[in-house]
Motif scaffolding. Structure first.
Motif, short mmCIF file in Angstrom:
data_model
loop_
_atom_site.label_atom_id
_atom_site.label_comp_id
_atom_site.label_asym_id
_atom_site.label_seq_id
_atom_site.Cartn_x
_atom_site.Cartn_y
_atom_site.Cartn_z
N CYS A 50 0.84 -1.20 0.00
CA CYS A 50 0.00 0.00 0.00
C CYS A 50 0.87 1.25 0.00
O CYS A 50 0.56 2.25 0.65
N VAL A 51 1.97 1.19 -0.74
CA VAL A 51 2.94 2.28 -0.71
C VAL A 51 2.34 3.59 -1.23
O VAL A 51 2.64 4.66 -0.69
N LYS A 52 1.50 3.53 -2.24
CA LYS A 52 0.91 4.76 -2.79
C LYS A 52 0.06 5.47 -1.74
O LYS A 52 0.17 6.68 -1.53
N GLU A 53 -0.77 4.69 -1.05
CA GLU A 53 -1.64 5.26 -0.02
C GLU A 53 -0.82 5.74 1.19
O GLU A 53 -1.12 6.78 1.77
N PHE A 54 0.22 4.98 1.55
CA PHE A 54 1.07 5.38 2.66
C PHE A 54 1.78 6.69 2.36
O PHE A 54 1.87 7.58 3.21
N GLU A 55 2.32 6.82 1.16
CA GLU A 55 3.03 8.05 0.79
C GLU A 55 2.09 9.25 0.79
O GLU A 55 2.49 10.35 1.19
N ALA A 56 0.84 9.05 0.36
CA ALA A 56 -0.13 10.15 0.39
C ALA A 56 -0.42 10.56 1.83
O ALA A 56 -0.49 11.76 2.15
N LEU A 57 -0.57 9.60 2.73
CA LEU A 57 -0.81 9.89 4.14
C LEU A 57 0.40 10.57 4.77
O LEU A 57 0.27 11.57 5.49
N LYS A 58 1.58 10.09 4.47
CA LYS A 58 2.81 10.67 5.00
C LYS A 58 2.97 12.12 4.53
O LYS A 58 3.28 13.01 5.33
N SER A 59 2.71 12.35 3.27
CA SER A 59 2.80 13.70 2.72
C SER A 59 1.79 14.64 3.39
O SER A 59 2.11 15.79 3.70
N CYS A 60 0.59 14.14 3.60
CA CYS A 60 -0.44 14.94 4.26
C CYS A 60 -0.02 15.30 5.68
O CYS A 60 -0.16 16.44 6.11
N PHE A 61 0.47 14.31 6.43
CA PHE A 61 0.95 14.57 7.79
C PHE A 61 2.05 15.62 7.79
O PHE A 61 2.06 16.52 8.62
N GLN A 62 2.99 15.50 6.87
CA GLN A 62 4.10 16.44 6.84
C GLN A 62 3.63 17.85 6.53
O GLN A 62 4.07 18.81 7.16
#
Length: 70
Positions: A50-62
């Motif tokens: 689920c790397v695409k979804e994880f990266e989107a969540l990580k970017s949002c958090f940042q």
């Protein structure tokens, strides 16, 4: 540098987590759905599923953390 300062900063960041999560609820839901759908039955979650979804969540958090909590 005192070690107590590390814990104080860490606790302060953790207090912000619920508000950051609220700002990224869509991304968190998408990541959760991906994890849930890929682990149905006996299938195990593996790295990069689920790397695409994880990266989107990580970017949002940042970006939410940089803006500060409202």
């Amino acid at each position: 540098m005192s070690s107590s300062n590390v814990w104080t900063r860490s606790r302060a960041r953790m207090r912000l987590f619920p508000e950051l999560l609220a700002q990224c609820s869509g991304e968190a839901a998408a990541y959760g759905k991906c994890v849930a759908s890929t682990t149905t039955g006996k299938q195990e979650l593996t790295k990069n599923m689920c790397v695409k979804e994880f990266e989107a969540l990580k970017s949002c958090f940042q970006s939410a953390a940089k803006k500060g909590v409202k």
